[in-house]
Design an enzyme around this catalytic site. Structure first.
Site, PDB file in Angstrom:
ATOM      1  N   GLY A 174       0.837  -1.204   0.000  1.00 36.37           N
ATOM      2  CA  GLY A 174       0.000   0.000   0.000  1.00 36.37           C
ATOM      3  C   GLY A 174       0.867   1.247   0.000  1.00 36.37           C
ATOM      4  O   GLY A 174       1.901   1.313  -0.668  1.00 36.37           O
ATOM      5  N   ASP A 230       1.162  -8.553  -1.927  1.00 37.79           N
ATOM      6  CA  ASP A 230      -0.105  -8.005  -1.428  1.00 37.79           C
ATOM      7  C   ASP A 230      -1.214  -8.983  -1.787  1.00 37.79           C
ATOM      8  O   ASP A 230      -1.065  -9.783  -2.713  1.00 37.79           O
ATOM      9  CB  ASP A 230      -0.407  -6.624  -2.043  1.00 37.79           C
ATOM     10  N   ILE A 238       5.536  -3.025  10.852  1.00 36.33           N
ATOM     11  CA  ILE A 238       5.077  -1.625  10.927  1.00 36.33           C
ATOM     12  C   ILE A 238       3.582  -1.569  11.253  1.00 36.33           C
ATOM     13  O   ILE A 238       3.079  -0.588  11.812  1.00 36.33           O
ATOM     14  CB  ILE A 238       5.364  -0.893   9.589  1.00 36.33           C
ATOM     15  N   HIS A 244       3.897   2.552  21.054  1.00 32.37           N
ATOM     16  CA  HIS A 244       3.565   3.505  19.977  1.00 32.37           C
ATOM     17  C   HIS A 244       2.105   3.930  20.100  1.00 32.37           C
ATOM     18  O   HIS A 244       1.263   3.604  19.272  1.00 32.37           O
ATOM     19  CB  HIS A 244       3.830   2.832  18.620  1.00 32.37           C
TER      20      HIS A 244
END
Ligand code: NAD
Ligand code: LMR
Length: 322
Positions: free
Chosen positions: A12, A34, A119, A176
């Site tokens: 993406g 993907d 991530i 985070h």
């Protein structure tokens, strides 16, 4: 020497940016993976067609089958969904946990020797689950967040002081989330700690507090502006810094979501702390001494992360056995 193979799981906004940066920096050949058909193939071809203009050599392949990542040296995982305005990162937990199960199985089967950088959000819980689903060594599965959060902190500080970003060093630890811990005491301009700069009249305590708050909410600020998704340029740069340190054995000291088992008094949890990344993956975990206030902030952030890992175990009870 043969080129390294870098697999991008998720093609993406961040995946595409990573693919472009890897070419520009000639870090290796790229496989874009993907579930969306055509996206990894199209982005790969588009970037490959830019290579004669920019003058880099890298092979690009787009795939929808995990077999394509076979033998990858590095896997960077962005598969899943980003948040939109009005959502927190934690709202993504259920949907992205299922994605991590698939990604973990694919990496375990085809790239078990890779260095894996996760991530996907909510980051600390997702990297924890990904390590368990994949079974890869904990030294070889890390999460990207601290480099990004610290970069935001550095950028805001450089703006405030009207100095080069290169001369600002900053560190953001913990999970985070909005409870992350920007370490004011360990952040400097040309080696001068921020509290000293306040004493020297470079800024005020109030302005510094506002910068810390802006850093904590930095992801949400971009989501609010973009409206269709979240940040991708700075996140991609941050993951590239980690991948480059591994591939070139640079041994950079970077804040990363790392598996702690005893360090900082924490058991079986991924959370952001400074680590050395080299050819051995996470080669050393640096244990800082916190003062009372920092410890309280770290504990709060840690509790939020552990709440999320418990929620993961509630959804996927097999994680408790791994
Ligand atoms: N850790 C951080 O600091 C940080 C920073 C920014 C974004 N993020 C997170 O990174 C993730 C990706 O962000 P983005 O902007 O690239 O999102 P995006 O929607 O642009 O890209 C995600 C890609 O994942 C693919 N995907 C979905 N399910 C999949 C599956 N099961 N297998 C393989 N691919 C799948 C989608 O088709 C899409 O192409 C989000 O979860 C976002 O919250 C984290
Ligand atoms: O804020 C988000 O949802 C994306 C990412 O975690 C970020 O900090 O930019």
């Amino acid at each position: 020497m043969a080129r390294k193979k870098i697999a991008l799981i998720g093609s993406g906004m961040i995946g595409g940016t990573l693919a472009h940066m890897i070419g520009l920096k000639e870090l290796g050949d790229v496989v874009l993976f993907d579930i969306a058909e055509g996206i990894p193939q199209g982005k790969g071809l588009d970037i490959a067609e830019s290579s004669p203009v920019d003058g880099f050599d890298a092979r690009y392949v787009g795939v929808n089958d995990y077999a394509g990542i076979e033998g990858a040296d590095v896997c960077i995982v962005t598969a899943g969904v980003p948040r939109k305005p009005g959502m927190s990162r934690d709202d993504l937990l259920g949907i992205n946990l299922k994605v991590m199960e698939q990604v973990g199985a694919g990496i375990a089967k085809y790239a078990p020797n890779a260095f894996v950088i996760c991530i996907t959000n909510p980051l600390d819980a997702m990297v924890w689950a990904l390590q368990k689903f994949s079974g890869l060594p904990k030294s070889h599965v890390v999460g990207m967040a601290g480099v990004l959060d610290s970069a935001r902190f550095r950028y805001f500080l450089a703006e405030e002081f009207n100095v080069s970003v290169e001369d600002v060093s900053a560190m953001t630890l913990g999970g985070h989330g909005d409870d992350m811990v920007p370490m004011v005491r360990y952040s400097t301009v040309a080696g001068v700690p921020l509290p000293d700069l306040v004493k020297m009249g470079w800024t005020s305590k109030e302005k510094l507090d506002a910068i810390v708050e802006r850093t904590r909410k930095g992801g949400g600020e971009i989501v609010g502006l973009l409206k269709t998704g979240s940040a991708y340029y700075a996140p991609a740069s941050s993951a590239i810094a980690m991948a480059e340190s591994y591939l070139k054995d640079k041994k950079r000291v970077l804040p990363c979501a790392t598996h702690l088992n005893g360090q900082y008094g924490v058991k079986d949890t991924y959370v952001g702390v400074p680590v050395v990344i080299g050819a051995g993956g996470v080669e050393r975990i640096i244990e800082l001494e916190f003062n009372k206030e920092e410890q309280a902030m770290f504990d709060k952030s840690l509790a939020a992360v552990q709440g999320l890992t418990e929620a993961c175990t509630g959804i996927a009870p097999q994680l408790a056995q791994k």
